[in-house]
Design a protein around this motif. Structure first.
Motif, PDB file in Angstrom:
ATOM      1  N   TYR A   1      34.301 -43.619  -6.510  1.00  0.00           N
ATOM      2  CA  TYR A   1      33.352 -44.673  -6.132  1.00  0.00           C
ATOM      3  C   TYR A   1      32.131 -44.130  -5.375  1.00  0.00           C
ATOM      4  O   TYR A   1      31.299 -44.907  -4.906  1.00  0.00           O
TER       5      TYR A   1
ATOM      6  N   VAL B   1      36.575 -42.817   1.909  1.00  0.00           N
ATOM      7  CA  VAL B   1      36.723 -43.624   3.131  1.00  0.00           C
ATOM      8  C   VAL B   1      37.889 -43.076   3.962  1.00  0.00           C
ATOM      9  O   VAL B   1      38.673 -42.260   3.488  1.00  0.00           O
TER      10      VAL B   1
ATOM     11  N   PHE C   1      40.882 -43.827   5.161  1.00  0.00           N
ATOM     12  CA  PHE C   1      42.314 -43.704   4.871  1.00  0.00           C
ATOM     13  C   PHE C   1      42.571 -42.551   3.898  1.00  0.00           C
ATOM     14  O   PHE C   1      43.628 -41.933   3.909  1.00  0.00           O
TER      15      PHE C   1
ATOM     16  N   CYS D   1      37.741 -48.522   5.263  1.00  0.00           N
ATOM     17  CA  CYS D   1      38.027 -49.518   4.219  1.00  0.00           C
ATOM     18  C   CYS D   1      38.387 -50.816   4.927  1.00  0.00           C
ATOM     19  O   CYS D   1      39.401 -50.874   5.635  1.00  0.00           O
ATOM     20  N   PRO D   2      37.579 -51.880   4.768  1.00  0.00           N
ATOM     21  CA  PRO D   2      37.871 -53.124   5.478  1.00  0.00           C
ATOM     22  C   PRO D   2      39.279 -53.658   5.182  1.00  0.00           C
ATOM     23  O   PRO D   2      39.936 -54.208   6.069  1.00  0.00           O
ATOM     24  N   MET D   3      39.760 -53.451   3.959  1.00  0.00           N
ATOM     25  CA  MET D   3      41.117 -53.937   3.663  1.00  0.00           C
ATOM     26  C   MET D   3      42.161 -53.165   4.473  1.00  0.00           C
ATOM     27  O   MET D   3      43.104 -53.762   4.997  1.00  0.00           O
TER      28      MET D   3
ATOM     29  N   ASN E   1      45.873 -47.625   0.682  1.00  0.00           N
ATOM     30  CA  ASN E   1      44.668 -48.154   1.345  1.00  0.00           C
ATOM     31  C   ASN E   1      45.096 -48.812   2.658  1.00  0.00           C
ATOM     32  O   ASN E   1      45.062 -50.031   2.810  1.00  0.00           O
TER      33      ASN E   1
ATOM     34  N   CYS F   1      40.438 -56.877  -0.873  1.00  0.00           N
ATOM     35  CA  CYS F   1      39.276 -55.995  -0.990  1.00  0.00           C
ATOM     36  C   CYS F   1      38.069 -56.853  -1.375  1.00  0.00           C
ATOM     37  O   CYS F   1      38.098 -57.554  -2.394  1.00  0.00           O
TER      38      CYS F   1
ATOM     39  N   VAL G   1      35.298 -55.940  -2.544  1.00  0.00           N
ATOM     40  CA  VAL G   1      34.659 -55.474  -3.778  1.00  0.00           C
ATOM     41  C   VAL G   1      35.368 -56.075  -4.997  1.00  0.00           C
ATOM     42  O   VAL G   1      34.732 -56.539  -5.949  1.00  0.00           O
ATOM     43  N   HIS G   2      36.692 -56.083  -4.955  1.00  0.00           N
ATOM     44  CA  HIS G   2      37.444 -56.532  -6.134  1.00  0.00           C
ATOM     45  C   HIS G   2      37.704 -58.041  -6.159  1.00  0.00           C
ATOM     46  O   HIS G   2      38.031 -58.582  -7.219  1.00  0.00           O
TER      47      HIS G   2
ATOM     48  N   GLU H   1      43.413 -54.864  -7.772  1.00  0.00           N
ATOM     49  CA  GLU H   1      43.024 -55.502  -6.502  1.00  0.00           C
ATOM     50  C   GLU H   1      42.265 -56.798  -6.774  1.00  0.00           C
ATOM     51  O   GLU H   1      41.887 -57.508  -5.843  1.00  0.00           O
TER      52      GLU H   1
ATOM     53  N   CYS I   1      30.995 -50.906  -3.197  1.00  0.00           N
ATOM     54  CA  CYS I   1      31.711 -50.726  -1.923  1.00  0.00           C
ATOM     55  C   CYS I   1      30.725 -50.148  -0.908  1.00  0.00           C
ATOM     56  O   CYS I   1      30.337 -48.986  -0.993  1.00  0.00           O
TER      57      CYS I   1
ATOM     58  N   MET J   1      31.894 -46.926   0.835  1.00  0.00           N
ATOM     59  CA  MET J   1      31.785 -45.716   0.007  1.00  0.00           C
ATOM     60  C   MET J   1      30.324 -45.256  -0.020  1.00  0.00           C
ATOM     61  O   MET J   1      30.036 -44.062  -0.016  1.00  0.00           O
TER      62      MET J   1
HETATM   63 FE1  SF4 Z   1      38.467 -50.513   0.452  1.00  0.00          FE
HETATM   64 FE2  SF4 Z   1      37.796 -52.079  -1.582  1.00  0.00          FE
HETATM   65 FE3  SF4 Z   1      36.117 -50.165  -0.790  1.00  0.00          FE
HETATM   66 FE4  SF4 Z   1      38.415 -49.571  -2.053  1.00  0.00          FE
HETATM   67  S1  SF4 Z   1      36.669 -50.668  -2.892  1.00  0.00           S
HETATM   68  S2  SF4 Z   1      37.593 -48.582  -0.229  1.00  0.00           S
HETATM   69  S3  SF4 Z   1      39.796 -51.152  -1.235  1.00  0.00           S
HETATM   70  S4  SF4 Z   1      36.772 -51.973   0.411  1.00  0.00           S
END
Ligand code: SF4
Ligand code: 13P
Length: 341
Positions: free
Chosen positions: A26, A62, A64, A88-90, A120, A208, A210-211, A236, A297, A300
């Motif tokens: 990403y 990111v 994690f 990663c907000p999730m 994640n 997430c 984004v998804h 996701e 994202c 990212m």
């Molecule tokens: Fe987190 Fe979603 Fe970004 Fe993946 S795409 S790093 S799950 S916010």
């Protein structure tokens, strides 16, 4: 190549095999130009571990992911991120205290339970999982990990992604009524004991951004406008989106699906835009690849050539990623259990 790009390449040449740059799918194309390896989060953590002779690993992704590289990495390696605020907000939707509270809630309802945490997640969430006999999972192996947990006669607390949990349960034929949603902001997860007793799978109310930007209306529009297009989305995405797509799969599975698509095909993809744009370029003139919706994202995107160069020139300690000893030992249990399945 940009001036910053030329300087990054000069530093890479000077370091040789002692420096390994890892880039998640990403990331921006301008960052991936400098990566030794491009891959999904698990592939890259494994690369960190197997990069013999690498003293410094730079993880363009990111937090994690960089933490997993620390956990699976070799002796004497240091892991750095160009932008330390890229999280990663999730992953931040499930902290250790919330997970321990949820564990008390689900286990108090009776029966045997296993925690499963998506990679994640923070190292502390993985440590919670390792401590309670559970396993980590990725979007690529979540089905096998849930089968392992159910096969051991346990019910599952799955965190932090509600949608990956629900989609994987559906893949395994678990009926919707056997899945309960744990709202970590509500007392008792917003569930009464009878609901917990009835559930086989309790999914965390994390998501997430984004998804979850992919919708049923977008799929319906593609069906109307490009009736012969194939649609593949990441798990996701919400359950109703996944169930209307032709296929769903992890980042690696999406790459494979596009690689295997027949000449002349149109593939509409529901995942992060940078990956879709690179896939479209890779297959230009052979197949047509389109985004279901342009979803980026933002975390990212925080990594760029400028902060990558600045890291390589200055190696500030603030960009170094570490996991404390006690957390690391338990978190490794969850990752190693996943890798052994
Ligand atoms: Fe987190 Fe979603 Fe970004 Fe993946 S795409 S790093 S799950 S916010
Ligand atoms: P992968 O584990 O497939 O690399 O996915 C990471 C991610 O952040 C998906 O949104």
């Amino acid at each position: 190549m940009s001036a910053a790009g030329e300087r990054i390449e000069a530093i890479r040449r000077a370091w040789g095999g002692r420096l390994v740059i890892l880039g998640h799918h990403y990331q921006r194309a301008s960052v991936l130009e400098h990566a030794d390896h491009i891959g999904d989060s698990l592939e890259l953590s494994r690369k960190a571990g197997s990069a013999k002779g690498a003293e410094r690993i730079v993880f363009c992704g990111v937090r994690f992911m960089a933490e997993s590289a620390v956990l699976l990495g070799g002796e004497g390696q240091s892991v750095y991120m160009p932008e330390r605020t890229a999280g990663c907000p999730m992953a931040n939707m499930a902290d250790e205290d919330q997970l321990e509270q949820a564990w008390r809630d689900v286990t108090a309802s009776g029966g045997k339970w296993a925690p499963v945490v998506y990679v994640n997640s923070a190292a502390e969430a993985k440590a919670f999982c390792g401590r309670h006999g559970g396993s980590a999972c990725t979007s690529g192996n979540a089905k096998g990990v849930l089968e392992w947990a159910f096969g051991s006669g346990r019910k599952v607390l799955f965190a932090p992604d509600e949608h990956l949990g629900r989609n994987t349960a559906a893949d395994l034929g678990v009926p919707d009524e056997d899945v309960a949603l744990y709202d970590f902001r509500a007392p008792g997860g917003g569930l009464v004991p009878a609901e917990l007793r009835a559930a086989r799978l309790v999914v965390w109310k994390g998501f997430c951004l984004v998804h979850t930007a992919f919708t049923v209306a977008q799929i319906e529009r593609v069906r109307r406008e490009i009736p012969d297009a194939k649609i593949i989305v990441h798990p996701e995405c919400p359950r109703e989106v996944v169930s209307l797509a032709d296929e769903h799969g992890s980042t690696a599975a999406i790459v494979k699906y596009c690689d295997a698509a027949p000449d002349g095909a149109t593939v509409v993809v529901g995942t992060e835009l940078n990956l879709i744009e690179r896939l479209a370029k890779k297959h230009e003139g052979r197949i047509r690849i389109k985004a279901l919706n342009p979803s980026v994202c933002a975390n990212m995107a925080k990594t760029n050539e400028e902060n990558l160069l600045s890291l390589l020139e200055q190696w500030p300690e603030t960009c170094r990623v570490t996991v404390s000893g006690a957390v690391a030992a338990d978190a490794r249990l969850a990752l190693e259990r996943m890798l052994s399945l």
